[in-house]
Design a protein around this motif. Sequence first.
Motif, PDB file in Angstrom:
ATOM      1  N   VAL A   1       0.832  -1.211   0.000  1.00  0.00           N
ATOM      2  CA  VAL A   1       0.000   0.000   0.000  1.00  0.00           C
ATOM      3  C   VAL A   1       0.859   1.251   0.000  1.00  0.00           C
ATOM      4  CG1 VAL A   1      -1.650   1.316   1.351  1.00  0.00           C
ATOM      5  CG2 VAL A   1      -1.892  -1.151   1.163  1.00  0.00           C
TER       6      VAL A   1
ATOM      7  N   LEU B   1       0.608   4.251  -2.668  1.00  0.00           N
ATOM      8  CA  LEU B   1       0.311   5.630  -2.295  1.00  0.00           C
ATOM      9  C   LEU B   1       1.490   6.544  -2.603  1.00  0.00           C
ATOM     10  CD1 LEU B   1      -1.460   4.787   1.038  1.00  0.00           C
ATOM     11  CD2 LEU B   1      -2.525   5.855  -0.950  1.00  0.00           C
TER      12      LEU B   1
ATOM     13  N   PHE C   1     -10.775  10.562   7.729  1.00  0.00           N
ATOM     14  CA  PHE C   1     -10.762   9.389   6.852  1.00  0.00           C
ATOM     15  C   PHE C   1     -12.180   8.881   6.550  1.00  0.00           C
ATOM     16  CE2 PHE C   1      -6.177   8.875   7.446  1.00  0.00           C
ATOM     17  CZ  PHE C   1      -5.826   8.460   6.169  1.00  0.00           C
TER      18      PHE C   1
ATOM     19  N   THR D   1      -3.994  11.637   0.719  1.00  0.00           N
ATOM     20  CA  THR D   1      -4.472  10.266   0.571  1.00  0.00           C
ATOM     21  C   THR D   1      -6.000  10.243   0.649  1.00  0.00           C
ATOM     22  OG1 THR D   1      -2.475   9.375   1.581  1.00  0.00           O
ATOM     23  CG2 THR D   1      -4.411   7.956   1.600  1.00  0.00           C
TER      24      THR D   1
ATOM     25  N   ILE E   1      -8.801   9.356  -2.385  1.00  0.00           N
ATOM     26  CA  ILE E   1      -9.848   8.331  -2.294  1.00  0.00           C
ATOM     27  C   ILE E   1     -11.224   8.946  -2.575  1.00  0.00           C
ATOM     28  CG2 ILE E   1     -11.069   6.824  -0.669  1.00  0.00           C
ATOM     29  CD1 ILE E   1      -8.305   6.265   0.623  1.00  0.00           C
TER      30      ILE E   1
ATOM     31  N   TRP F   1     -13.292   3.052   9.125  1.00  0.00           N
ATOM     32  CA  TRP F   1     -12.175   2.870  10.066  1.00  0.00           C
ATOM     33  C   TRP F   1     -12.567   3.453  11.417  1.00  0.00           C
ATOM     34  CZ3 TRP F   1      -7.808   6.731  11.034  1.00  0.00           C
ATOM     35  CH2 TRP F   1      -6.792   6.156  11.811  1.00  0.00           C
TER      36      TRP F   1
ATOM     37  N   THR G   1      -9.080  -1.377   8.723  1.00  0.00           N
ATOM     38  CA  THR G   1      -9.596  -0.403   7.758  1.00  0.00           C
ATOM     39  C   THR G   1     -10.184  -1.149   6.562  1.00  0.00           C
ATOM     40  OG1 THR G   1      -7.792   1.096   8.350  1.00  0.00           O
ATOM     41  CG2 THR G   1      -8.992   1.591   6.324  1.00  0.00           C
TER      42      THR G   1
ATOM     43  N   TYR H   1     -11.578   0.008   2.772  1.00  0.00           N
ATOM     44  CA  TYR H   1     -11.686   1.185   1.916  1.00  0.00           C
ATOM     45  C   TYR H   1     -11.758   0.782   0.446  1.00  0.00           C
ATOM     46  CZ  TYR H   1      -6.733   0.708   0.653  1.00  0.00           C
ATOM     47  OH  TYR H   1      -5.535   0.240   0.176  1.00  0.00           O
TER      48      TYR H   1
ATOM     49  N   LEU I   1      -7.106  -3.272   5.378  1.00  0.00           N
ATOM     50  CA  LEU I   1      -5.847  -3.227   6.142  1.00  0.00           C
ATOM     51  C   LEU I   1      -6.168  -3.768   7.533  1.00  0.00           C
ATOM     52  CD1 LEU I   1      -4.541   0.280   5.026  1.00  0.00           C
ATOM     53  CD2 LEU I   1      -3.478  -1.920   4.515  1.00  0.00           C
TER      54      LEU I   1
ATOM     55  N   GLY J   1      -5.039  -3.445  10.502  1.00  0.00           N
ATOM     56  CA  GLY J   1      -4.907  -2.722  11.758  1.00  0.00           C
ATOM     57  C   GLY J   1      -3.792  -3.327  12.595  1.00  0.00           C
TER      58      GLY J   1
ATOM     59  N   ASP K   1       2.178  -1.361   7.231  1.00  0.00           N
ATOM     60  CA  ASP K   1       1.113  -0.373   7.167  1.00  0.00           C
ATOM     61  C   ASP K   1      -0.126  -0.933   7.835  1.00  0.00           C
ATOM     62  OD1 ASP K   1       2.718   1.370   5.791  1.00  0.00           O
ATOM     63  OD2 ASP K   1       2.196   0.458   3.874  1.00  0.00           O
ATOM     64  N   VAL K   2      -0.397  -0.464   9.029  1.00  0.00           N
ATOM     65  CA  VAL K   2      -1.556  -0.993   9.730  1.00  0.00           C
ATOM     66  C   VAL K   2      -2.830  -0.272   9.324  1.00  0.00           C
ATOM     67  CG1 VAL K   2      -0.200  -1.787  11.697  1.00  0.00           C
ATOM     68  CG2 VAL K   2      -1.187   0.485  11.751  1.00  0.00           C
ATOM     69  N   ASP K   3      -2.699   0.946   8.801  1.00  0.00           N
ATOM     70  CA  ASP K   3      -3.877   1.680   8.336  1.00  0.00           C
ATOM     71  C   ASP K   3      -3.432   2.714   7.303  1.00  0.00           C
ATOM     72  OD1 ASP K   3      -3.021   4.069   9.705  1.00  0.00           O
ATOM     73  OD2 ASP K   3      -3.771   3.203  11.560  1.00  0.00           O
ATOM     74  N   LEU K   4      -4.384   3.489   6.807  1.00  0.00           N
ATOM     75  CA  LEU K   4      -4.056   4.424   5.724  1.00  0.00           C
ATOM     76  C   LEU K   4      -3.211   5.600   6.217  1.00  0.00           C
ATOM     77  CD1 LEU K   4      -7.497   4.365   3.910  1.00  0.00           C
ATOM     78  CD2 LEU K   4      -5.313   3.566   2.977  1.00  0.00           C
TER      79      LEU K   4
ATOM     80  N   ALA L   1       0.198   4.264   6.094  1.00  0.00           N
ATOM     81  CA  ALA L   1       0.554   4.082   4.686  1.00  0.00           C
ATOM     82  C   ALA L   1       0.931   5.405   4.032  1.00  0.00           C
ATOM     83  CB  ALA L   1      -0.614   3.440   3.941  1.00  0.00           C
ATOM     84  N   SER L   2       0.411   6.514   4.567  1.00  0.00           N
ATOM     85  CA  SER L   2       0.657   7.829   3.951  1.00  0.00           C
ATOM     86  C   SER L   2       1.917   8.485   4.485  1.00  0.00           C
ATOM     87  CB  SER L   2      -0.520   8.767   4.258  1.00  0.00           C
ATOM     88  OG  SER L   2      -1.746   8.144   4.007  1.00  0.00           O
TER      89      SER L   2
END
Lengths: 174, 267
Positions: free
Chosen positions: A3, A7, A68, A92, A96, A105, A133, A135, A146, A148, B30-33, B36-37
């Motif tokens: 990911v 990104l 988010f 990000t 989306i 989330w 998460t 999405y 994802l 978590g 990456d546990v979440d966005l 990840a960012s």
Amino acid sequence: MHVRRILALALAGPLLLAGCSDPEPILPDPPTTSPSPTTPSPTDSETPEQESAEDFIRRWADENQRMFVTGDTERFLSLGPDCDDCKRIAETVDGIYDGGGSVEWDGWKILNLAPRGAPSANAFRFVVRSAPTRYRETANGPWKQLEGGRGVQLIVLKPVDSSWQVLESKELPG
Amino acid sequence: MMRRWVCLVVIAAFLALVPAGAAVAGCGEDVDLTFASQECADKSSAEIEDMKTQYPTATWTVRQLCKDDGRTPEGVCFNPQECTTAAGVPGTRYTLYRDGEVFGTACLTADEERKVGDPPPIRILVLKAFENLDWPASELEVQPPDGRTLVNLDTNFYTSNTEATSIPVSLVQARVVVTAEPIAYRWHFGDGSSTTTTSPGAPYPDLDVAHVYETTDKVLVSVDTQYGAASFTVNGGPPEEIPSTIWINGEDQDLEVVEALPQLVVR
């Protein structure tokens, strides 16, 4: 593909090129001190209560989660107008929602939080337990997941009036 | 036009400096966005020193990150990227390499940058290694033998692990020998009671470490060993003291506590 890689590829190019194509330096907005609509205006004789760094970080984490799941980046960005890392996170979200996607989330549970380095650095390390998460990047795109779990964050603040603003938000080795 | 060209060079340099996988070195999944960012945080001098002890044979180097492509032949930037170190003082940003591979970035002062290549002090490595060495557990002897003893009478415990143990280790290309000896023993009698002694006990009839079981039972007994009075030598040199101690747990042994039944014996 990872990911982060997706990104990074999606965001790094436009970010770098956008920075390069603008000949004028972009100055950050001055810190805002206006109270929230529900809070009565302080009178001259009142001193606004200083928000602790911990309270601010928890509020920032809540705004991050709200951003988010709603796609509204404004309030999150107002907590760190000079924070490039925050802009990256918000981009990000924009990426989306602009594509018609959405995010489910429940956010972070902050497990512990402690200053990092000298007190004057206003840097804090905190460990979070992140909810899973779900999405998708377009309205009809496939749902992605994802898992978590535990993550470690570094956040650098600067004092502004009776509160704080975020200067940096980075991932730390776990 | 010039500015755009410089930027493209910077982007190319950035992509060249961050090969696949390198950008996440040292950071978690990456546990979440949000994660990840984000980028990984610059490592501090203290974190680099800590990593040196984790990778005692690795070579660590840094290369300054520049705002542009202006750099002396020695690699020093004309316009270095500025940052604030973990101590809150101004520093510059470096790419950090472990054995020539990108490991992440670091924010360091000039003094801290000069220390990056220094090998970790061997004393720190030894102190760190001490707890991870394979110190032997003590073997427990119980009398009466064969896993059975009598209620309301002394049961004798002892171990013959009394001598110093020396363990050779290789640290940063040096021959290091770490030596420690048992300085205390913690006896677990299996009925909820335990005691700690400096004596290793002794065979019967000394009863130096003895315990009386008040009820019949099947219990697990063991002895833990505390190693201390430790020292190390480097390449056969004089011993240096190690202030650390460590407890090594012993293995459980079955012990059945039984009652002695009176029997008439015809003589």
